[in-house]
Motif scaffolding. Structure first.
Motif, PDB file in Angstrom:
ATOM      1  N   CYS A 300      26.340  28.929  91.174  1.00 13.67           N
ATOM      2  CA  CYS A 300      27.295  29.115  92.273  1.00 13.67           C
ATOM      3  C   CYS A 300      28.646  29.513  91.691  1.00 13.67           C
ATOM      4  O   CYS A 300      28.992  29.116  90.587  1.00 13.67           O
ATOM      5  CB  CYS A 300      27.542  27.808  93.021  1.00 13.67           C
ATOM      6  SG  CYS A 300      26.098  27.095  93.766  1.00 13.67           S
ATOM      7  N   THR A 302      31.951  30.696  90.060  1.00 12.05           N
ATOM      8  CA  THR A 302      32.259  31.290  88.764  1.00 12.05           C
ATOM      9  C   THR A 302      31.054  31.250  87.824  1.00 12.05           C
ATOM     10  O   THR A 302      30.816  32.193  87.069  1.00 12.05           O
ATOM     11  CB  THR A 302      33.452  30.537  88.150  1.00 12.05           C
ATOM     12  OG1 THR A 302      34.603  30.871  88.932  1.00 12.05           O
ATOM     13  CG2 THR A 302      33.692  30.911  86.716  1.00 12.05           C
ATOM     14  N   ALA A 303      30.304  30.169  87.885  1.00 12.97           N
ATOM     15  CA  ALA A 303      29.133  30.055  86.998  1.00 12.97           C
ATOM     16  C   ALA A 303      28.133  31.168  87.302  1.00 12.97           C
ATOM     17  O   ALA A 303      27.471  31.695  86.405  1.00 12.97           O
ATOM     18  CB  ALA A 303      28.481  28.684  87.182  1.00 12.97           C
ATOM     19  N   GLY A 350      27.527  20.475  86.280  1.00 14.33           N
ATOM     20  CA  GLY A 350      26.160  19.960  86.217  1.00 14.33           C
ATOM     21  C   GLY A 350      25.805  19.134  87.440  1.00 14.33           C
ATOM     22  O   GLY A 350      24.773  18.470  87.476  1.00 14.33           O
ATOM     23  N   THR A 352      26.633  20.451  90.912  1.00 13.36           N
ATOM     24  CA  THR A 352      26.675  21.230  92.152  1.00 13.36           C
ATOM     25  C   THR A 352      25.335  21.081  92.865  1.00 13.36           C
ATOM     26  O   THR A 352      24.277  21.406  92.324  1.00 13.36           O
ATOM     27  CB  THR A 352      26.979  22.710  91.827  1.00 13.36           C
ATOM     28  OG1 THR A 352      28.230  22.735  91.156  1.00 13.36           O
ATOM     29  CG2 THR A 352      27.047  23.552  93.083  1.00 13.36           C
ATOM     30  N   SER A 400      37.984  27.864  87.818  1.00 11.44           N
ATOM     31  CA  SER A 400      37.334  27.761  86.510  1.00 11.44           C
ATOM     32  C   SER A 400      37.773  28.901  85.589  1.00 11.44           C
ATOM     33  O   SER A 400      37.817  30.057  85.989  1.00 11.44           O
ATOM     34  CB  SER A 400      35.828  27.824  86.750  1.00 11.44           C
ATOM     35  OG  SER A 400      35.140  27.691  85.561  1.00 11.44           O
ATOM     36  N   GLN A 407      30.599  29.940  79.153  1.00  6.56           N
ATOM     37  CA  GLN A 407      29.251  30.197  79.698  1.00  6.56           C
ATOM     38  C   GLN A 407      28.778  31.608  79.299  1.00  6.56           C
ATOM     39  O   GLN A 407      27.621  31.800  78.913  1.00  6.56           O
ATOM     40  CB  GLN A 407      29.271  30.090  81.227  1.00  6.56           C
ATOM     41  CG  GLN A 407      29.332  28.654  81.732  1.00  6.56           C
ATOM     42  CD  GLN A 407      29.853  28.540  83.166  1.00  6.56           C
ATOM     43  OE1 GLN A 407      30.303  29.514  83.763  1.00  6.56           O
ATOM     44  NE2 GLN A 407      29.790  27.343  83.722  1.00  6.56           N
TER      45      GLN A 407
END
Ligand code: G6P
Length: 608
Positions: A300, A302-303, A350, A352, A400, A407
């Protein structure tokens, strides 16, 4: 979402709760409140208010007599932002704080005729009323709690005070995160996130789901729902309390932007051996990457955008099929996965909930589940079969930054490993790539040198109502993260477009003075994107160009140019994004917004 803390021990509880809530405020800042026992008395005092923790401090008296209490900072879900809806909620002999959503709250109200006892619009007060009802029935906190949670559907992390049990906090959770610890020099703590008690200890344990905790001055007892005692599995955090402080920076976001060189170093250094990726520190051997038929990246925010960069790299370099999925969509779709599918789940926190649910669904199809996570021991890390921690240190700002770049760096290591294992990458090329990856911290340091120039654009940016980020290829993926940064903390409507797609509609929105942040760092589409940029400039856009060109003076291309050092195309992401992050930061502060706490957002999204 929502930060919770509980403490019972030898220190003054108000100080611990208020300081802890300050650290947890990134999880929500609509309202805040605390509940505590006056020593040895059965009276529970509650102080709460709409607003931030600083507003709560103002309504707290200086109570030095209390050593046991709970505190909450809220991100509103059920019921608007008001003092009545603020936690803690007290019903009868029970005071409670909650993170999560009780989905069947309406049924519970009807079944137990709870309506007359409710003053707020929250599902949490329903939970308090139900627990109180069960407490009246059993006169035993544990029995009451077990019976109540048995009837609840949804996600919850509860900390509860029972009036007849001063000095004790009871807690239980399902899905919503909670960690706890006993510190010899202070007492027992429980919180949504360990930053709340990091001043006292670096040791903590993740509270297992559906386990009942009783915290007292002497320690923490834990049992499962059958009443069996369970020993906590303690972990140790590998960063200091200083890492969770601003250290002289005006905001966490700015500090975290500046921490990117060291964060990336920590992500990659332990995983490079002889200039090649090596995941032995993570206990991941090459078999995970063997016979991979396809890859699905799930995340979700930015990740997800970090995942898109990783996916582009894996697909373009090695021709491996990769799909990126928005976790909240994936979890309700029919997954097209088989036992050779590699599922990469990416999440800073870790926790969400959509990403976690998507991981659970994917796990039904394949054992090759790998997570890229920052927070040690978090739910996604524990539930994926393989985990790669980014080690970026605590990220506090809602927007973020360092999590994104670390990442991407983790994805690049994975990509090269996949290339090598599948025979699609030659060792010399892989080594060359990894040697460049090692220079990323320096690339970012160079870009941080642009800070004053970026800040100089603030005057222009603060008056914008819309902004467009455009690029092609990898630059388009970067544009998505750039536009997310700007919109989330400056409240300027910002969109990312594949530059070639502009002419199919969006260009009609470009008018005199609209900022267009044009990214042109990919050699194969460079001339194409420059043509697209000219099209916007010709319509009056205020173009901020980011490219590898040493100089661009042609006014038909741009108004402002940022030159990024010439690195291989796959690495420009690390340079470009730093400019976008700083642009968002200075636009936000220029508008008088607190970039660490943008309205309506929260960092750890533990509700659907
Ligand atoms: C929220 C945060 C974002 C973050 C996203 C995913 O929307 O505001 O900054 O990217 O959640 O969070 P995760 O912890 O899963 O990376």
């Amino acid at each position: 979402m929502c930060g919770i803390i509980g403490f019972t021990g030898s220190h003054h509880v108000q100080d611990i709760l208020l300081n802890g809530l300050q650290r947890l405020e990134y999880r929500g800042y609509d309202s805040a409140g605390i509940a505590y026992f006056r020593d040895d008395s059965n009276h529970i005092s509650i102080r709460k208010t709409a607003g931030k923790v600083s507003d709560l401090r103002a309504v707290c008296d200086d109570d030095n007599e209390s050593h046991c209490g709970i505190g909450h900072t809220r991100w509103a879900t059920h019921g608007g932002v008001s003092t009545t809806n603020a936690h803690p909620h007290r019903v009868g002999r029970v005071a409670l704080i909650h993170n999560g959503i009780i989905e069947n709250y309406k049924e519970l109200i009807a079944k137990y005729n709870l309506a007359p006892q409710l003053k707020s619009q929250t599902d949490t007060e329903v939970a308090a009323a139900l627990i109180n009802k069960k407490y009246d029935e059993f006169n035993d906190p544990k029995k009451a709690l077990k019976a109540a949670v048995n009837e609840m559907e949804g996600a919850f992390a509860f900390c509860i005070l029972f009036r007849e049990d001063p000095g004790k906090i009871y807690a239980i959770r399902n899905v919503s995160p909670m960690v706890a610890t006993f510190a010899e020099n202070a007492g027992s703590f429980i919180a949504s996130d360990l930053t709340a008690f990091l001043d006292f200890t670096k040791n903590y344990f993740v509270v297992p789901e559906y386990h009942l905790l009783t915290l007292s001055n002497d320690g923490i007892e834990m049992e499962d729902l059958e009443g069996n005692t369970v020993e906590p599995e303690y972990l140790t955090v590998d960063w200091d309390v200083d890492a969770a402080e601003k250290e002289g920076y005006a905001h966490y976001m700015l500090k975290e932007i500046h921490e990117q060189p060291s964060a990336i170093e920590k992500t990659i250094a332990p995983r490079i051996k002889d200039s090649l990726p090596d995941f032995s520190v993570d206990g991941i051997d090459d078999s995970l990457f063997e016979n991979v038929s396809d890859i699905t990246v799930i995340a979700c925010g930015t990740a997800l955008y970090a995942g898109m960069v990783g996916a582009q790299m894996i697909k373009n370099r090695f021709g491996i099929p990769v799909t990126c999925a928005v976790a909240s969509e994936f979890r309700y779709e029919r997954p097209v996965l088989n036992e050779n599918s590699l599922v990469i789940v990416c999440s800073q926190s870790g926790e969400t909930i959509d990403t976690l649910a998507a991981l659970r669904l994917a796990s039904e199809y394949t054992k090759k589940t790998l997570s890229i996570v920052n927070v040690k021991g978090s739910s996604i890390a524990r539930e994926s079969n393989y985990v790669l921690y980014t080690h970026a240190g605590p990220e506090i700002a809602v927007a973020s930054t360092k999590a994104y770049t670390s990442q991407v760096a983790a994805f690049y290591l994975i990509a090269i490993k996949l290339g090598l294992v599948s025979g699609k990458a030659s060792e010399p090329r892989a080594k060359e790539f990894i040697e460049t990856l090692k220079t990323v911290p320096n690339m970012i340091k160079t870009m941080l040198g642009y800070e004053d120039r970026v800040a100089g654009l603030t005057k222009r940016m603060v008056n914008a109502t819309d902004a467009f980020f455009i690029g092609r290829g990898l630059d388009y993926q970067i544009a998505m993260e750039g536009s997310l940064k700007l919109k989330e903390i400056s409240y300027i409507h910002a969109e990312a477009y594949a530059a070639g797609e502009l002419k199919h509609g969006t260009i009609s929105l470009v008018e005199e003075g609209v900022p267009v942040i044009a990214i042109a760092s990919q050699s194969n589409v460079y001339s194409k994107v420059i043509s697209n940029i000219r099209e916007t400039e010709a319509r009056g856009a205020y173009v901020i160009l980011i490219s590898k060109d040493p100089e661009v003076t042609d006014p038909s291309i741009c108004d402002v140019h940022f030159h990024i050092p010439d690195v291989p195309d796959e690495f420009t992401v690390f340079e470009v994004i730093v400019i976008c992050q700083m642009l968002a930061y200075y636009t936000s502060t220029g508008k008088g917004i607190d970039p660490d706490k943008p309205r309506n957002l929260a960092k750890s999204v533990t509700v659907e």
